[in-house]
Design a protein around this motif. Structure first.
Motif, short mmCIF file in Angstrom:
data_model
loop_
_atom_site.label_atom_id
_atom_site.label_comp_id
_atom_site.label_asym_id
_atom_site.label_seq_id
_atom_site.Cartn_x
_atom_site.Cartn_y
_atom_site.Cartn_z
N ALA A 162 9.03 9.30 -7.65
CA ALA A 162 10.23 10.24 -8.29
C ALA A 162 9.71 11.15 -9.14
O ALA A 162 8.93 10.97 -10.11
CB ALA A 162 11.27 9.50 -8.60
N THR A 163 10.02 12.71 -8.93
CA THR A 163 9.42 13.55 -9.64
C THR A 163 10.51 14.38 -10.23
O THR A 163 11.50 14.43 -9.28
CB THR A 163 8.45 14.36 -9.27
N SER A 164 10.53 15.18 -11.08
CA SER A 164 11.38 16.45 -11.59
C SER A 164 10.81 17.59 -11.99
O SER A 164 9.61 17.35 -12.56
CB SER A 164 12.27 15.70 -12.40
N ASN A 165 11.51 18.75 -12.23
CA ASN A 165 11.05 19.63 -12.84
C ASN A 165 12.54 20.19 -13.46
O ASN A 165 13.45 19.27 -13.59
CB ASN A 165 10.56 20.92 -11.89
N GLU A 166 12.62 21.25 -13.95
CA GLU A 166 13.73 21.78 -14.74
C GLU A 166 15.07 21.87 -14.00
O GLU A 166 16.08 21.50 -14.34
CB GLU A 166 13.66 23.19 -15.59
N LYS A 167 14.87 21.88 -12.62
CA LYS A 167 16.24 22.12 -11.71
C LYS A 167 16.01 21.20 -10.33
O LYS A 167 17.09 21.24 -9.87
CB LYS A 167 16.17 23.57 -11.16
N GLU A 168 15.01 20.50 -10.42
CA GLU A 168 14.83 19.74 -8.97
C GLU A 168 14.33 18.30 -9.26
O GLU A 168 13.66 18.03 -10.08
CB GLU A 168 14.05 20.70 -8.26
N LEU A 169 15.04 17.42 -8.27
CA LEU A 169 14.36 16.23 -8.36
C LEU A 169 13.71 16.05 -6.89
O LEU A 169 14.15 16.79 -5.88
CB LEU A 169 15.41 15.13 -8.50
N SER A 170 12.83 15.28 -6.86
CA SER A 170 12.15 14.95 -5.53
C SER A 170 11.62 13.47 -5.45
O SER A 170 11.40 12.76 -6.48
CB SER A 170 10.78 15.74 -5.29
N ALA A 171 11.95 13.06 -4.11
CA ALA A 171 10.96 11.38 -3.88
C ALA A 171 10.33 11.58 -2.84
O ALA A 171 10.68 12.27 -1.73
CB ALA A 171 12.19 10.26 -3.87
N CYS A 172 9.41 10.81 -2.70
CA CYS A 172 8.22 10.61 -1.70
C CYS A 172 7.58 9.58 -1.50
O CYS A 172 7.66 8.45 -2.50
CB CYS A 172 7.19 11.82 -1.70
N SER A 173 7.23 9.04 -0.29
CA SER A 173 6.40 7.74 -0.12
C SER A 173 4.90 8.39 -0.33
O SER A 173 4.48 9.07 0.57
CB SER A 173 6.66 7.29 0.86
N LEU A 174 3.99 7.60 -1.01
CA LEU A 174 2.49 7.74 -0.60
C LEU A 174 1.82 6.42 -0.65
O LEU A 174 2.08 5.48 -1.26
CB LEU A 174 2.20 8.50 -2.22
N HIS B 292 0.69 -0.93 0.03
CA HIS B 292 -0.19 -0.19 0.05
C HIS B 292 0.71 1.32 -0.09
O HIS B 292 0.21 2.21 0.00
CB HIS B 292 -0.85 0.14 1.08
N VAL B 293 2.21 1.16 -0.09
CA VAL B 293 3.12 2.28 -0.10
C VAL B 293 4.07 2.26 -1.36
O VAL B 293 4.53 1.29 -1.61
CB VAL B 293 3.99 2.50 1.15
N LEU B 294 4.03 3.50 -2.29
CA LEU B 294 4.89 3.52 -3.29
C LEU B 294 5.81 4.65 -3.22
O LEU B 294 5.55 5.58 -2.23
CB LEU B 294 4.12 3.64 -4.66
N THR B 295 6.98 4.42 -3.70
CA THR B 295 8.04 5.70 -3.77
C THR B 295 7.79 6.17 -5.14
O THR B 295 7.72 5.59 -5.98
CB THR B 295 9.65 5.09 -3.54
#
Length: 139
Positions: free
Chosen positions: A21-33, A16-19
């Protein structure tokens, strides 16, 4: 549904939890949902606030990647799914109901729900043999 997608769905239904990964032009992000997966629409449903870094990235670039894994040190039991897809504001009432059925306590928080439409899966399943990979790609 192909047998490969059935194997992936069976694995995803146990978790029930995924990791993400997202990005925009300058930044990466990871989260759990927390998620619910709908095998018919081949989509994850997640809840998240627009104030988060990952949603701010998604508003600029809706293409995401992520993973769901079984945490184990036993090599023969390693299983996991990597995915890619498009992250969208959820409008489908059936998917909303599915999310709240799995997470009824979330109703009290009135969360913003999102859909990740999957276009690629790679599943590693060592229970089928060491390093066994199952690849599915939307045609």
């Amino acid at each position: 549904m192909s047998s490969d997608l059935e194997k992936i769905d069976k694995f995803l239904s146990k978790h029930h939890v995924l990791t993400l990964a997202t990005s925009n032009e300058k930044e990466l992000s990871a989260c759990s949902l927390f998620y619910v997966f709908d095998k018919v629409k081949n989509s994850f449903v997640v809840a998240s606030s627009e104030a988060t870094t990952h949603i701010q990235n998604i508003l600029k670039n809706p293409f995401v990647a992520g993973a769901v894994v079984l945490e184990t040190k036993i090599v023969g039991k390693i299983e996991g799914v990597q995915f890619r897809g498009e992250f969208l504001l959820l409008e489908d009432e059936t998917l909303k109901k599915l999310y709240f059925k799995k997470f009824p306590y979330a109703l009290a928080m009135n969360p913003k729900l999102w859909q990740i439409k999957i276009n690629y899966f790679k599943m590693t399943d060592n229970t089928l043999g060491f390093g066994k990979k199952i690849i599915w790609q939307k045609s």
